[in-house]
Design a protein around this motif. Structure first.
Motif, PDB file in Angstrom:
ATOM      1  N   CYS A  56       0.843  -1.200   0.000  1.00 53.25           N
ATOM      2  CA  CYS A  56       0.000   0.000   0.000  1.00 53.25           C
ATOM      3  C   CYS A  56       0.880   1.253   0.000  1.00 53.25           C
ATOM      4  CB  CYS A  56      -0.910  -0.021   1.222  1.00 53.25           C
ATOM      5  SG  CYS A  56      -1.909   1.465   1.371  1.00 53.25           S
ATOM      6  N   VAL A  58      -0.046   4.129   0.817  1.00 47.57           N
ATOM      7  CA  VAL A  58      -0.454   5.041   1.891  1.00 47.57           C
ATOM      8  C   VAL A  58       0.082   4.562   3.239  1.00 47.57           C
ATOM      9  CG1 VAL A  58      -2.413   6.075   3.105  1.00 47.57           C
ATOM     10  CG2 VAL A  58      -2.505   5.762   0.613  1.00 47.57           C
ATOM     11  N   CYS A  59      -0.246   3.304   3.615  1.00 47.89           N
ATOM     12  CA  CYS A  59       0.112   2.844   4.961  1.00 47.89           C
ATOM     13  C   CYS A  59       1.321   1.904   4.947  1.00 47.89           C
ATOM     14  CB  CYS A  59      -1.083   2.171   5.627  1.00 47.89           C
ATOM     15  SG  CYS A  59      -1.551   0.603   4.858  1.00 47.89           S
ATOM     16  N   CYS A  77      -4.288  -0.435  -0.080  1.00 46.05           N
ATOM     17  CA  CYS A  77      -5.094  -1.499   0.502  1.00 46.05           C
ATOM     18  C   CYS A  77      -6.548  -1.035   0.565  1.00 46.05           C
ATOM     19  CB  CYS A  77      -4.564  -1.889   1.874  1.00 46.05           C
ATOM     20  SG  CYS A  77      -4.757  -0.607   3.119  1.00 46.05           S
ATOM     21  N   CYS A  80      -7.319   1.932   2.994  1.00 44.87           N
ATOM     22  CA  CYS A  80      -6.803   3.231   2.550  1.00 44.87           C
ATOM     23  C   CYS A  80      -7.559   3.733   1.326  1.00 44.87           C
ATOM     24  CB  CYS A  80      -5.315   3.130   2.235  1.00 44.87           C
ATOM     25  SG  CYS A  80      -4.310   2.960   3.706  1.00 44.87           S
TER      26      CYS A  80
HETATM   27 ZN    ZN Z   1      -3.121   1.042   3.232  1.00 40.82          ZN
END
Ligand code: ZN
Length: 83
Positions: A56, A58-59, A77, A80
């Motif tokens: 992912c 983002v995370c 994911c 997110c």
């Molecule tokens: Zn994520």
């Protein structure tokens, strides 16, 4: 596009003009969708080459395999993507 160019269709006066304009806008939308999808695929290849595919953006957690199967170009994911 090629077919309408050869038909001497005049969008201003031809009764078919509105339809042709509508069809052109539909085609434009399809082209834009395809271009966006191609950018997603290119970005996926970049992540693949960088070794970050399936992670992912983002995370940083792994993207579930099921999500990648359904949407191979996914860069986030599920949780997110919902933000
Ligand atoms: Zn994520």
């Amino acid at each position: 596009m090629d077919a309408s160019r050869d038909s001497n269709a005049d969008d201003e006066h031809d009764p078919e003009g509105a339809t042709i304009a509508f069809e052109r806008s539909q085609v434009d939308a399809l082209v834009r969708q395809s271009e966006a999808h191609l950018r997603d695929i290119e970005a996926a290849f970049v992540r693949l080459a960088a070794g970050t595919y399936g992670v992912c953006t983002v995370c940083g957690r792994p993207i579930p395999a099921g999500r990648l199967e359904a949407r191979p170009t996914a860069s986030t994911c599920v949780s997110c993507a919902q933000v």
